[in-house]
Design an enzyme around this catalytic site. Structure first.
Site: not given
Length: 299
Positions: A164, A168, A99
């Site tokens: 990002y 991801k 996470n």
């Protein structure tokens, strides 16, 4: 049937606040022993704090068992030591929720290569490092549940988040190979794409939406995806109590030959190539080759 984590040991990275904290607390409520990992840095990854200790205290106040860890997910030796400490204390590691993350948002035109590299390092390499650190333990146990954290930015794009988004979508790809490699040892690997009001997103949500998108409303999906009867290779969107499934699909395609086997032919047949009727969701990369061979054979 109640989903229980009694006698399970879970590691949650980035668990000092937000989504990670919500996952850690709910795992503990359901019986898991939890390693609360958090470097304690700010949103851009700088600085340190003792955020993990506070969550450990919350878990103990619930009557649960937890230990804190301040290691960086980008440092393999630190993650190996974290897993060793969990095994020494509790004998095993059953669950890993990757996470931990950072943001360094800028348009690609203004983004420095160092900011691109750092975000990919924390999200993608960090998740790979943590997964590698638990992998042999899970293989030996013949049991493991790993959850990667992707994002709608990775799946679908978002202005100002090239670093990002690249990381991801890379995590969704990592899931797809690890689920194949882990299957024979009962290691299930899934991807969650959460939308939540946290420290990472507090300036992106209006106040009323921030409350509606509480991290606790994502946690049910995360816990299901690391439970004993979890699926594997799922991509699940979750936010504000709404849960979705996302897929990487492949169309049947169009065989081009002769003069059509050209850039002009691709242009002329673009409608056939992108026709979504009969598209499939491959379970492995080999299915693309198999579909091509089927087309060559006239099927």
């Amino acid at each position: 049937m109640t989903i229980s984590f009694t006698d399970r040991v879970a590691i949650v990275t980035g668990a000092g606040g937000g989504l990670g904290r919500a996952y850690a607390l709910e795992l503990a409520r359901r019986g898991a022993k939890v390693v609360v990992n958090d470097l304690g840095g700010s949103r851009d990854g700088t600085g340190h704090s003792d955020a993990a200790l506070g969550v450990v205290e919350e878990i103990r106040a619930l009557g649960g068992e937890a230990m804190s860890n301040g290691g960086s997910v980008t440092e393999y030796e630190q993650m190996v030591a974290m897993v060793a400490a969990a095994r020494e204390r509790w004998g095993r590691v059953d669950i890993l929720i990757n996470n931990a993350g950072v943001l360094r948002d800028k348009s690609f035109a203004k983004m420095e290569p160092a900011d691109f590299k750092f975000v990919v390092d924390v999200h993608l390499n960090g998740s790979a490092i943590c997964s590698k650190a638990v992998w042999e333990t899970m293989r030996e146990q013949n049991y493991g549940r790993i959850l990667m954290t992707a994002s709608s930015t990775g799946l679908f794009g978002n202005f100002g988040q090239a670093n990002y988004g690249a990381a991801k979508l890379g995590l969704a790809g990592l899931t797809k190979t690890l689920y194949i490699e882990g299957a024979k040892n009962n290691i299930k690997v899934n991807t969650i794409a959460p939308v939540a009001g946290t420290r990472m997103t507090e300036d992106l949500f209006p106040a009323e939406a921030f409350a509606a998108f509480a991290p606790e409303k994502v946690a049910p999906a995360a816990l299901f995806l690391v439970s004993e009867d979890a699926p594997s290779n799922a991509i699940v969107g979750a936010g504000a109590g709404v849960f979705q499934a996302a897929y990487v699909t492949l169309t049947q395609g169009k065989l081009l030959t002769g003069d059509a086997l050209s850039p002009e032919g691709v242009a002329a047949h673009w409608g056939d190539i992108t026709d979504r009727r009969g598209e499939i969701t491959p379970a492995s990369g080999a299915e693309q080759s198999m579909l091509i061979l089927a087309r060559l054979q006239g099927n």
